[in-house]
Design an enzyme around this catalytic site. Structure first.
Site, PDB file in Angstrom:
ATOM      1  N   GLY A 238      85.571  40.731  65.256  1.00 48.58           N
ATOM      2  CA  GLY A 238      84.591  41.724  64.841  1.00 48.58           C
ATOM      3  C   GLY A 238      83.208  41.541  65.443  1.00 48.58           C
ATOM      4  O   GLY A 238      82.292  42.291  65.120  1.00 48.58           O
ATOM      5  N   GLU A 280      88.445  35.117  66.011  1.00 47.13           N
ATOM      6  CA  GLU A 280      89.295  35.940  66.882  1.00 47.13           C
ATOM      7  C   GLU A 280      88.526  37.068  67.548  1.00 47.13           C
ATOM      8  O   GLU A 280      88.786  38.246  67.292  1.00 47.13           O
ATOM      9  CB  GLU A 280      90.436  36.541  66.052  1.00 47.13           C
ATOM     10  CG  GLU A 280      91.298  35.520  65.359  1.00 47.13           C
ATOM     11  CD  GLU A 280      92.318  36.161  64.414  1.00 47.13           C
ATOM     12  OE1 GLU A 280      92.080  37.283  63.928  1.00 47.13           O
ATOM     13  OE2 GLU A 280      93.348  35.529  64.173  1.00 47.13           O
ATOM     14  N   PRO A 281      87.570  36.760  68.411  1.00 49.28           N
ATOM     15  CA  PRO A 281      86.843  37.848  69.070  1.00 49.28           C
ATOM     16  C   PRO A 281      87.710  38.554  70.110  1.00 49.28           C
ATOM     17  O   PRO A 281      88.442  37.904  70.860  1.00 49.28           O
ATOM     18  CB  PRO A 281      85.677  37.119  69.757  1.00 49.28           C
ATOM     19  CG  PRO A 281      86.162  35.729  69.974  1.00 49.28           C
ATOM     20  CD  PRO A 281      87.138  35.431  68.870  1.00 49.28           C
ATOM     21  N   GLY A 282      87.641  39.868  70.134  1.00 52.63           N
ATOM     22  CA  GLY A 282      88.344  40.633  71.165  1.00 52.63           C
ATOM     23  C   GLY A 282      87.321  41.407  71.970  1.00 52.63           C
ATOM     24  O   GLY A 282      86.994  41.091  73.113  1.00 52.63           O
ATOM     25  N   ARG A 319      88.252  56.218  72.885  1.00 55.01           N
ATOM     26  CA  ARG A 319      87.299  55.845  71.843  1.00 55.01           C
ATOM     27  C   ARG A 319      86.296  56.936  71.462  1.00 55.01           C
ATOM     28  O   ARG A 319      86.034  57.138  70.282  1.00 55.01           O
ATOM     29  CB  ARG A 319      86.597  54.536  72.202  1.00 55.01           C
ATOM     30  CG  ARG A 319      87.591  53.366  72.364  1.00 55.01           C
ATOM     31  CD  ARG A 319      86.917  52.005  72.451  1.00 55.01           C
ATOM     32  NE  ARG A 319      86.340  51.599  71.188  1.00 55.01           N
ATOM     33  CZ  ARG A 319      85.072  51.672  70.884  1.00 55.01           C
ATOM     34  NH1 ARG A 319      84.195  52.112  71.776  1.00 55.01           N
ATOM     35  NH2 ARG A 319      84.633  51.319  69.689  1.00 55.01           N
ATOM     36  N   TYR A 323      86.665  57.787  67.684  1.00 53.81           N
ATOM     37  CA  TYR A 323      85.620  57.186  66.829  1.00 53.81           C
ATOM     38  C   TYR A 323      84.226  57.754  67.079  1.00 53.81           C
ATOM     39  O   TYR A 323      83.245  57.191  66.599  1.00 53.81           O
ATOM     40  CB  TYR A 323      85.507  55.677  67.087  1.00 53.81           C
ATOM     41  CG  TYR A 323      86.795  54.910  67.146  1.00 53.81           C
ATOM     42  CD1 TYR A 323      87.632  54.820  66.042  1.00 53.81           C
ATOM     43  CD2 TYR A 323      87.160  54.244  68.310  1.00 53.81           C
ATOM     44  CE1 TYR A 323      88.800  54.089  66.106  1.00 53.81           C
ATOM     45  CE2 TYR A 323      88.330  53.505  68.375  1.00 53.81           C
ATOM     46  CZ  TYR A 323      89.149  53.436  67.270  1.00 53.81           C
ATOM     47  OH  TYR A 323      90.294  52.708  67.336  1.00 53.81           O
ATOM     48  N   CYS A 350      93.572  68.540  78.120  1.00 57.76           N
ATOM     49  CA  CYS A 350      93.521  69.821  77.405  1.00 57.76           C
ATOM     50  C   CYS A 350      93.237  69.566  75.942  1.00 57.76           C
ATOM     51  O   CYS A 350      94.142  69.584  75.103  1.00 57.76           O
ATOM     52  CB  CYS A 350      94.834  70.558  77.571  1.00 57.76           C
ATOM     53  SG  CYS A 350      95.087  70.969  79.282  1.00 57.76           S
ATOM     54  N   GLU A 351      91.992  69.292  75.659  1.00 55.98           N
ATOM     55  CA  GLU A 351      91.580  68.913  74.319  1.00 55.98           C
ATOM     56  C   GLU A 351      90.052  69.001  74.309  1.00 55.98           C
ATOM     57  O   GLU A 351      89.405  68.357  75.143  1.00 55.98           O
ATOM     58  CB  GLU A 351      92.043  67.459  74.108  1.00 55.98           C
ATOM     59  CG  GLU A 351      91.737  66.854  72.793  1.00 55.98           C
ATOM     60  CD  GLU A 351      92.874  67.048  71.786  1.00 55.98           C
ATOM     61  OE1 GLU A 351      94.033  67.221  72.185  1.00 55.98           O
ATOM     62  OE2 GLU A 351      92.555  67.043  70.597  1.00 55.98           O
ATOM     63  N   TYR A 379      89.494  47.928  74.379  1.00 53.87           N
ATOM     64  CA  TYR A 379      90.146  49.086  73.764  1.00 53.87           C
ATOM     65  C   TYR A 379      90.037  50.346  74.633  1.00 53.87           C
ATOM     66  O   TYR A 379      90.003  51.454  74.117  1.00 53.87           O
ATOM     67  CB  TYR A 379      89.575  49.335  72.360  1.00 53.87           C
ATOM     68  CG  TYR A 379      89.655  48.110  71.466  1.00 53.87           C
ATOM     69  CD1 TYR A 379      90.886  47.660  70.994  1.00 53.87           C
ATOM     70  CD2 TYR A 379      88.515  47.380  71.133  1.00 53.87           C
ATOM     71  CE1 TYR A 379      90.965  46.529  70.192  1.00 53.87           C
ATOM     72  CE2 TYR A 379      88.588  46.239  70.337  1.00 53.87           C
ATOM     73  CZ  TYR A 379      89.810  45.817  69.865  1.00 53.87           C
ATOM     74  OH  TYR A 379      89.895  44.703  69.082  1.00 53.87           O
TER      75      TYR A 379
HETATM   76  N1  LLP Z   1      91.596  39.883  64.487  1.00 55.42           N
HETATM   77  C1  LLP Z   1      92.196  40.841  63.749  1.00 55.42           C
HETATM   78  C2  LLP Z   1      93.099  40.450  62.684  1.00 55.42           C
HETATM   79  C3  LLP Z   1      91.922  42.191  63.999  1.00 55.42           C
HETATM   80  O1  LLP Z   1      92.486  43.126  63.246  1.00 55.42           O
HETATM   81  C4  LLP Z   1      91.050  42.542  65.055  1.00 55.42           C
HETATM   82  C5  LLP Z   1      90.783  43.942  65.367  1.00 55.42           C
HETATM   83  C6  LLP Z   1      90.463  41.512  65.810  1.00 55.42           C
HETATM   84  C7  LLP Z   1      90.752  40.191  65.495  1.00 55.42           C
HETATM   85  C8  LLP Z   1      89.527  41.773  66.948  1.00 55.42           C
HETATM   86  O2  LLP Z   1      88.406  42.502  66.580  1.00 55.42           O
HETATM   87  P1  LLP Z   1      87.194  42.686  67.614  1.00 55.42           P
HETATM   88  O3  LLP Z   1      86.587  41.339  67.813  1.00 55.42           O
HETATM   89  O4  LLP Z   1      87.769  43.198  68.892  1.00 55.42           O
HETATM   90  O5  LLP Z   1      86.312  43.678  66.951  1.00 55.42           O
HETATM   91  N2  LLP Z   1      90.508  50.179  68.449  1.00 55.42           N
HETATM   92  C9  LLP Z   1      89.274  49.915  67.757  1.00 55.42           C
HETATM   93  C10 LLP Z   1      89.188  48.493  67.290  1.00 55.42           C
HETATM   94  C11 LLP Z   1      90.288  48.115  66.340  1.00 55.42           C
HETATM   95  C12 LLP Z   1      90.179  46.674  65.942  1.00 55.42           C
HETATM   96  C13 LLP Z   1      91.290  46.289  65.068  1.00 55.42           C
HETATM   97  N3  LLP Z   1      91.351  44.899  64.778  1.00 55.42           N
HETATM   98  C14 LLP Z   1      88.116  50.259  68.675  1.00 55.42           C
HETATM   99  O6  LLP Z   1      88.346  50.679  69.814  1.00 55.42           O
HETATM  100  O7  LLP Z   1      86.956  50.158  68.289  1.00 55.42           O
END
Ligand code: LLP
Length: 426
Positions: A238, A280-282, A319, A323, A350-351, A379
């Site tokens: 997050g 868990e950063p993504g 996105r 969102y 087409c949207e 994402y």
């Molecule tokens: N760990 C868990 C259990 C999660 O559910 C998520 C994201 C993460 C880690 C990584 O979160 P981050 O650090 O990337 O914010 N598709 C959406 C984001 C959905 C995230 C869902 N879970 C978007 O494009 O904003």
């Protein structure tokens, strides 16, 4: 001035590899991973940074993650398979998901995944049963709990409201206890602790502290009540990324420091035996390292808008449509010029919602210009689709000026590869 990505001119990349194309600055990915590793460490805890591979997952990315010493979180058989094929150390994988199939659980057990994050009571039962088919193995488990802390973020990506589909709410402590007992008593499973994730694009370090205080207070009660020791807490992801000027993200260091400080304090206060911490950063690893390059097609004026059409759209970046996410764009070869126009950059799908940039500032665009959208690394590719039978663009990694495909672009043949025509009518 021209836009450069990791030492390569963006417009030259576009000329050589075509558009649309995703371009990652590999140097920046590596730096970010190193930074996380460096700042998320403590003499009191074993600290692990697990990259949330849903943000962007391919062989090359997983190799990089492994090389930089991070762990990884996978949420599907597909992400797990990609990690396996990339040679990822399975011990360093956390396997997530609220609706894992038996086949996926089997796959994880078979592969020797280090940690399975269990979502619910029923899944614990299934996993305990399936694990008996793997005598001699011991798979570590965490239970995903929902601490009910809602980080301020877009409603669609908040996961921690009390009725969230993820995890078990801490208001249902009996169910949590029952689930943990199943995991603890299963002969081939090791129950180690809890996982929580409070949302995405979190700007406020205090949100993580609030999560920690809730989770650790619950852990204390849980331990007192059950006698089960919690050795590991996974605080989820997050961490915010910067998309536009409006996003002022706290430095990763500040957030990690606050997390470690809150954990240290809480562990002391409650006398907990937690020795291991995971984050868990993504997004914050992948987003800012990624760009999407498009070619400008037609420009069209309506009563109230100037549209700049590009050769991609919501199929390569969902996105904004999903969102109302905001981005910034530049014309790659005209960075010197002032962003003197307000335009809407729209895609070719087409949207009506197929918008990349709504009423954003841009240099005056001409057909053929290369338009670069910043911070699309998380994402974007991972949520791409073939809507309107558009091929998913390829992905380049650029390091020290050198570019290479890490995902080749789909071609038209790829679009019908798995299709079967009806037999000829006789
Ligand atoms: N760990 C868990 C259990 C999660 O559910 C998520 C994201 C993460 C880690 C990584 O979160 P981050 O650090 O990337 O914010 N598709 C959406 C984001 C959905 C995230 C869902 N879970 C978007 O494009 O904003």
């Amino acid at each position: 001035m021209k836009l450069e990505i990791a030492g390569a001119e963006a417009s030259q990349l576009a000329a050589r590899f075509g558009t649309p194309v995703y371009v990652y600055d590999q140097n920046r990915l590596e730096e970010r991973m190193r930074q996380f590793r460096q700042v998320f460490s403590s003499p009191l805890f074993d600290c692990h940074v697990a990259y949330a591979s849903k943000a962007f997952c391919c062989l090359a990315m997983m190799q990089l993650v492994q090389r930089e010493g991070l762990w990884a979180d996978a949420v599907s058989g597909g992400e797990l398979y990609t990690a396996m094929k990339a040679g990822f150390d399975m011990n360093h994988i956390l396997f997530h998901g609220n609706s894992k199939t038996d086949a996926e659980l089997e796959m994880a057990l078979e592969a020797g995944v280090g940690t399975i994050v269990v979502d619910n009571l029923a899944e614990a039962g299934r996993l305990a049963f399936l694990s008996t088919g793997h005598p001699g193995s011991r798979t570590r488990t965490l239970l995903r709990i929902n601490p009910g802390v809602e980080a301020h973020t877009h409603a669609y990506i908040v996961t921690a409201d009390i009725d969230s589909k993820f995890g078990i709410s801490i208001t249902r402590s009996q169910e949590i206890i029952e689930t943990c007992r199943i995991l603890d008593e299963a002969p081939n499973l090791d129950f180690a602790g809890f996982h929580a994730h409070i949302g995405s694009q979190i700007f406020e370090p205090e949100a993580f502290a609030a999560e920690i205080y809730k989770v650790t207070a619950f852990t204390k009660e849980f331990q007192d009540h059950t006698g089960l020791q919690i050795s590991c807490l996974d605080l989820g992801g997050g961490f915010a990324a910067r998309y536009t000027d409006k996003d002022s993200c706290p430095p990763v260091e500040t957030v990690c420091r606050r997390i470690l400080e809150a954990m240290t304090e809480a562990v002391k206060r409650h006398g907990l035996s937690v020795r291991e911490l995971i984050i868990e950063p993504g997004r914050s690893i992948a987003a800012e390292a990624g760009w999407t390059l498009y070619t400008v097609g037609s420009i069209k004026d309506t009563e109230h808008r100037r549209y700049v059409f590009v050769d991609g759209g919501m199929n390569d970046n969902l996105r904004p449509a999903l969102y109302q996410a905001e981005y910034e764009a530049v014309l790659a070869d005209r960075m010197d010029e002032e962003k003197s126009e307000t335009v809407t950059v729209a895609g070719k799908c087409c949207e009506s919602g197929d918008i990349i940039l709504r009423d954003g500032r841009l240099q005056p665009a001409r057909p053929g210009d290369i338009l670069a959208v910043a911070s699309t690394g998380a994402y974007g590719q991972s949520m791409a689709s073939n809507y309107n039978k558009l091929p998913v663009p390829g992905t380049l990694f650029v390091k020290d000026g050198q570019a290479r495909w890490v995902i080749r672009p789909q071609d038209l043949e790829d679009l019908i590869r798995n299709e079967e025509p009806l037999p000829e009518e006789s």
